[in-house]
Design a protein around this motif. Sequence first.
Motif, PDB file in Angstrom:
ATOM      1  N   HIS A  23      -7.525  -1.308  -0.645  1.00  0.00           N
ATOM      2  CA  HIS A  23      -7.091  -2.443   0.175  1.00  0.00           C
ATOM      3  C   HIS A  23      -8.012  -3.650  -0.036  1.00  0.00           C
ATOM      4  O   HIS A  23      -8.391  -4.333   0.913  1.00  0.00           O
ATOM      5  CB  HIS A  23      -7.036  -2.037   1.655  1.00  0.00           C
ATOM      6  N   ASP A  28      -7.489  -0.468   6.691  1.00  0.00           N
ATOM      7  CA  ASP A  28      -7.096  -1.331   7.812  1.00  0.00           C
ATOM      8  C   ASP A  28      -7.909  -0.988   9.057  1.00  0.00           C
ATOM      9  O   ASP A  28      -7.367  -0.568  10.085  1.00  0.00           O
ATOM     10  CB  ASP A  28      -5.581  -1.240   8.066  1.00  0.00           C
ATOM     11  N   HIS A  44       0.574   2.311  10.104  1.00  0.00           N
ATOM     12  CA  HIS A  44       0.862   1.284  11.117  1.00  0.00           C
ATOM     13  C   HIS A  44       1.973   0.390  10.601  1.00  0.00           C
ATOM     14  O   HIS A  44       2.369   0.486   9.435  1.00  0.00           O
ATOM     15  CB  HIS A  44      -0.400   0.499  11.484  1.00  0.00           C
ATOM     16  N   HIS A 104     -10.454  -5.959   9.185  1.00  0.00           N
ATOM     17  CA  HIS A 104     -10.590  -5.150   7.969  1.00  0.00           C
ATOM     18  C   HIS A 104     -12.064  -4.903   7.639  1.00  0.00           C
ATOM     19  O   HIS A 104     -12.938  -5.662   8.044  1.00  0.00           O
ATOM     20  CB  HIS A 104      -9.926  -5.881   6.797  1.00  0.00           C
ATOM     21  N   ASN A 121       0.831  -1.207   0.000  1.00  0.00           N
ATOM     22  CA  ASN A 121       0.000   0.000   0.000  1.00  0.00           C
ATOM     23  C   ASN A 121       0.859   1.248   0.000  1.00  0.00           C
ATOM     24  O   ASN A 121       1.868   1.319   0.713  1.00  0.00           O
ATOM     25  CB  ASN A 121      -0.876   0.031   1.263  1.00  0.00           C
ATOM     26  N   ASP A 132       2.946  -4.666   4.739  1.00  0.00           N
ATOM     27  CA  ASP A 132       2.334  -4.223   3.473  1.00  0.00           C
ATOM     28  C   ASP A 132       2.221  -2.696   3.417  1.00  0.00           C
ATOM     29  O   ASP A 132       1.862  -2.129   2.387  1.00  0.00           O
ATOM     30  CB  ASP A 132       0.961  -4.896   3.224  1.00  0.00           C
ATOM     31  N   HIS A 133       2.569  -2.025   4.525  1.00  0.00           N
ATOM     32  CA  HIS A 133       2.563  -0.551   4.565  1.00  0.00           C
ATOM     33  C   HIS A 133       3.963   0.047   4.770  1.00  0.00           C
ATOM     34  O   HIS A 133       4.158   1.244   4.559  1.00  0.00           O
ATOM     35  CB  HIS A 133       1.639  -0.062   5.689  1.00  0.00           C
TER      36      HIS A 133
HETATM   37 ZN   LIG Z   1      -2.805  -3.374   5.276  1.00  0.00          ZN
END
Ligand SMILES: [Zn+2]
Length: 257
Positions: free
Chosen positions: A215, A142, A57, A190, A14, A61-62
């Motif tokens: 997402h 998220d 966070h 999520h 992301n 994936d971030h």
């Molecule tokens: Zn995520």
Amino acid sequence: MIKFMSLISGSSGNSTLISDGQTHLLIDCGMSGKRLKEKLSCTGVDPQQLSGVLITHEHTDHTCGVGVIARRYGLPVFATEKTFGAMDIGAIDANQINIVVPDTDFVAGTIRVTPFSIPHDAADPVGYSFCISGEKYTVATDIGFMPDKLFSHLAGSDSIILESNHDIEMLRYGSYPYDLKRRILSNVGHMSNDLTAETSLRLADSGTKRIMLAHLSHENNTPDIARITTASMLDREGYSDVELYVADRYDVTAFAV
Ligand SMILES: [Zn+2]
Ligand SMILES: [Zn+2]
């Protein structure tokens, strides 16, 4: 010229770009430095011009590219104290560290930013809203559920990137292990397409003009199902004029602003 774009979106990575033409901020960088360069090449922003990276966070994936780009371009990194403690980005200079506090506005370059808490299974996760020329832009993914306090931060956004992670039936009957299904469906997991549709309706009612669904789960959703779930809710309630976008998993998706 204002830019608000999803660069990549989903559990494989992301990153979002927001720019007022002078200040160019990334929200998260869940990809390699090389890939970021590639993605930015079609946005008109050179990586050298980036003004900073804001972290939502610590999940990889971030954050997997944050350390590399922070060092390579000398970028200030903005995150909550607990997120700094929990994320693995390697060494950066002390003067690159900028602690953000939920509900406390700050200015990054020329852009006013408001971080706000989100319910998710991370140390101290946040979403961000940005004020540029009187317009409100928000990034909110998220998110396990939508408490009123969180909604009040999203309300009044002119443009929002909003999670639409999964179709509940696809998840329930899909191949994910039980524990993972339970985690995704929990209050710190999520957003389902249904929750996103309901939230989008409330947002439309608050004046939101543009919504980008983001997402999306690869296994438990499709762009069509996500779009139809929210679009049909908006149409039914008389908000068919709200512009709806779906963030591409691997490619840049821009709002027409
Ligand atoms: Zn995520
Ligand atoms: Zn996460």
